[in-house]
Design an enzyme around this catalytic site. Structure first.
Site, PDB file in Angstrom:
ATOM      1  N   GLY A 187       0.760  -1.238   0.000  1.00 35.85           N
ATOM      2  CA  GLY A 187       0.000   0.000   0.000  1.00 35.85           C
ATOM      3  C   GLY A 187       0.792   1.290   0.000  1.00 35.85           C
ATOM      4  N   CYS A 237     -15.326   0.618 -26.931  1.00 35.83           N
ATOM      5  CA  CYS A 237     -16.630   1.266 -27.036  1.00 35.83           C
ATOM      6  C   CYS A 237     -17.143   1.607 -25.640  1.00 35.83           C
ATOM      7  CB  CYS A 237     -17.613   0.365 -27.776  1.00 35.83           C
ATOM      8  SG  CYS A 237     -16.986  -0.098 -29.386  1.00 35.83           S
ATOM      9  N   GLU A 238     -16.354   2.389 -24.951  1.00 38.51           N
ATOM     10  CA  GLU A 238     -16.646   2.824 -23.573  1.00 38.51           C
ATOM     11  C   GLU A 238     -16.087   4.226 -23.467  1.00 38.51           C
ATOM     12  OE1 GLU A 238     -18.068   1.392 -20.967  1.00 38.51           O
ATOM     13  OE2 GLU A 238     -18.391  -0.577 -21.893  1.00 38.51           O
TER      14      GLU A 238
HETATM   15  C1  LIG Z   1      -2.699  -5.622  -3.420  1.00 44.85           C
HETATM   16  C2  LIG Z   1      -2.089  -6.143  -2.209  1.00 44.85           C
HETATM   17  C3  LIG Z   1      -0.766  -5.835  -1.881  1.00 44.85           C
HETATM   18  C4  LIG Z   1       0.082  -4.903  -2.686  1.00 44.85           C
HETATM   19  O1  LIG Z   1      -0.445  -3.619  -2.730  1.00 44.85           O
HETATM   20  P1  LIG Z   1       0.396  -2.403  -3.375  1.00 44.85           P
HETATM   21  O2  LIG Z   1      -0.575  -1.265  -3.359  1.00 44.85           O
HETATM   22  O3  LIG Z   1       0.728  -2.838  -4.767  1.00 44.85           O
HETATM   23  O4  LIG Z   1       1.585  -2.190  -2.536  1.00 44.85           O
HETATM   24  C5  LIG Z   1      -0.227  -6.422  -0.757  1.00 44.85           C
HETATM   25  N1  LIG Z   1      -0.951  -7.241   0.018  1.00 44.85           N
HETATM   26  C6  LIG Z   1      -2.222  -7.566  -0.253  1.00 44.85           C
HETATM   27  C7  LIG Z   1      -2.948  -8.484   0.634  1.00 44.85           C
HETATM   28  C8  LIG Z   1      -2.839  -7.023  -1.369  1.00 44.85           C
HETATM   29  O5  LIG Z   1      -4.111  -7.320  -1.640  1.00 44.85           O
END
Ligand SMILES: *Cc1c(COP(=O)(O)O)cnc(C)c1O
Length: 416
Positions: A230, A341-342
């Protein structure tokens, strides 16, 4: 501020596009390795630090191999992702299996690979026990619900389908302990594309506090926490990358206060970043097919939303460079469109760009994560090739483009 540069000149890209027809995604190996090295370097204080690259962000075995060479594990959430990690030489506890709504055969595959299994729900404890047997090591995914604020992409934790409630964690670990599980981890993932470093410090602090409570109450010993993925990237030039050393310092302080001081050292720190590792180092290269002038000015390109879904899906900003025209004034507003087509098949809306001609190469930035990976075949669109710009400057195709035969491969044309 973040300079939006490209790792090739206009002439070099023209040569590459001469051999590999557009559109394609191209990844910069040197930059991926540099980013990959920066992460563990920032966390040398953390015992057993490990990054499990989120395979879903860039599911190509050549990218996984590069990251394996940099010491990364793989975070998988499906059977094909488990097999991909294995093919890239990542095995055993270097794989974290973080799935939800999981089919039995995926648990069996994860067990047979010796992956670390991260359970999404308390009902999966008896399910796993019955379908695949309980391993010696298990991790549980925490959803803090109203105890934490979410962010735009992942939403509010209490509306998110993932994870155990706080109460369920206490019950879950107790059940596992009583059933003979010996080794424990605690996971959460509460943010996506988050640029505030404090968010990740708060997440680690939350998990450290929980580990302390759970350890004391249940008399079990934790091996690791996993703060999930994240960490965001500066898609927009006016944004700034997350200060990883600052995140590290904040987490180290929380570790000393909540873990070391309670005699719970050593406790490993795991992450499963995807976006921040490969995102900024991938580029979608596309050619201008048509220029259209109606109620707005349109640049029609040979890529479409099937090659990069984020702008259409989230209204996400992706920077665009018109190759060879970086020094011209960006004085005209365009919508940059694909051929689906969106009407949301637009890479940019009312974007100031320099004058563009048919045949120009456009580089769409930051497509190295959740780019190719989110591709699809709607409208009969074929997925593109993926190329790797290698350390010696040469270009290697690491996935070919789909053909009509691929698109037809699952159809049965008999008896029509
Ligand atoms: C998508 C996801 C990640 C990676 O997220 P990023 O935003 O790419 O860092 C890590 N762990 C889980 C459980 C995820 O669903």
């Amino acid at each position: 501020m973040t300079a939006k540069t490209v790792p090739f000149s206009a002439a070099e890209l023209k040569r590459i596009a001469g051999r590999h027809p557009t559109p394609f995604h191209i990844y910069d190996e040197k930059a991926i390795r540099e980013t990959a090295r920066g992460l563990p370097r920032a966390f040398t204080w953390a015992p057993g630090f490990r990054e499990y690259f989120a395979v879903k962000a860039c599911p190509n075995p050549h990218i996984l191999k590069i990251l394996r060479e940099e010491g990364f594990g793989a975070d998988c959430s499906s059977l094909p992702e488990l097999l991909l990690a294995q093919k890239a030489g990542i095995t055993g506890e270097a794989i974290m299996f973080t799935s939800n709504d999981t089919p039995a055969e995926e648990y069996r595959q994860a067990r047979s690979l010796g992956a670390v299994i991260n359970l999404d729900d308390i009902s999966h404890i008896p399910f796993l026990a019955q379908e695949a047997g309980l391993p010696e090591l298990l991790c549980l995914r925490y959803n803090p619900g109203p105890l934490r604020e979410g962010n735009a992409i992942i939403g509010k934790p209490e509306e998110a389908k993932y994870g155990f409630t706080r109460q369920q964690l206490f019950e879950g670990y107790q059940v596992l302990r009583d059933r003979g599980v010996k080794r424990f981890g605690l996971h959460t993932m509460v943010a996506s594309n988050e640029l505030n470093p404090q968010y990740f410090v708060d997440t680690a602090r939350m998990l450290y506090g929980l580990v302390a409570e759970l350890s004391e109450k249940l008399d079990i010993r934790f091996e690791f926490i996993n703060i999930g993925g994240g960490i965001g990237i500066p898609y927009r030039p006016e944004q700034t990358a997350v200060d990883i050393p600052a995140v590290s310092r904040g987490i180290a302080a929380a570790y000393d206060e909540l873990i070391r001081a309670r005699g719970l050292h050593p406790l490993r720190l795991y992450m499963e970043m995807g976006r921040m590792i490969t995102g900024p180092h991938g580029f979608l290269v596309t050619s201008v097919l048509h220029l259209k002038d109606t109620y707005r000015k349109y640049i029609g390109v040979d890529a479409c939303m099937a090659n990069l879904m984020r702008p259409g899906m989230y209204g996400a900003y992706h920077h665009i460079t018109v190759m060879g025209k970086q020094d011209r004034p960006a004085d005209t507003l365009f919508d940059v469109t694909g051929s689906l087509c969106e009407n949301n098949d637009k890479f940019a809306v009312q974007r100031p760009l320099p004058p563009v001609e048919r045949g120009d190469l456009l580089v769409i930035h930051d497509t190295g994560a959740h780019g190719y990976a989110m591709g699809f075949n709607y409208n009969g669109k074929l997925r593109s090739a993926e190329l790797l710009l290698q350390l010696d400057g040469s270009v290697r195709q690491i996935r070919r483009a789909e053909t009509v035969e691929d698109y037809f491969a699952t159809l049965d044309f008999k008896g029509l």
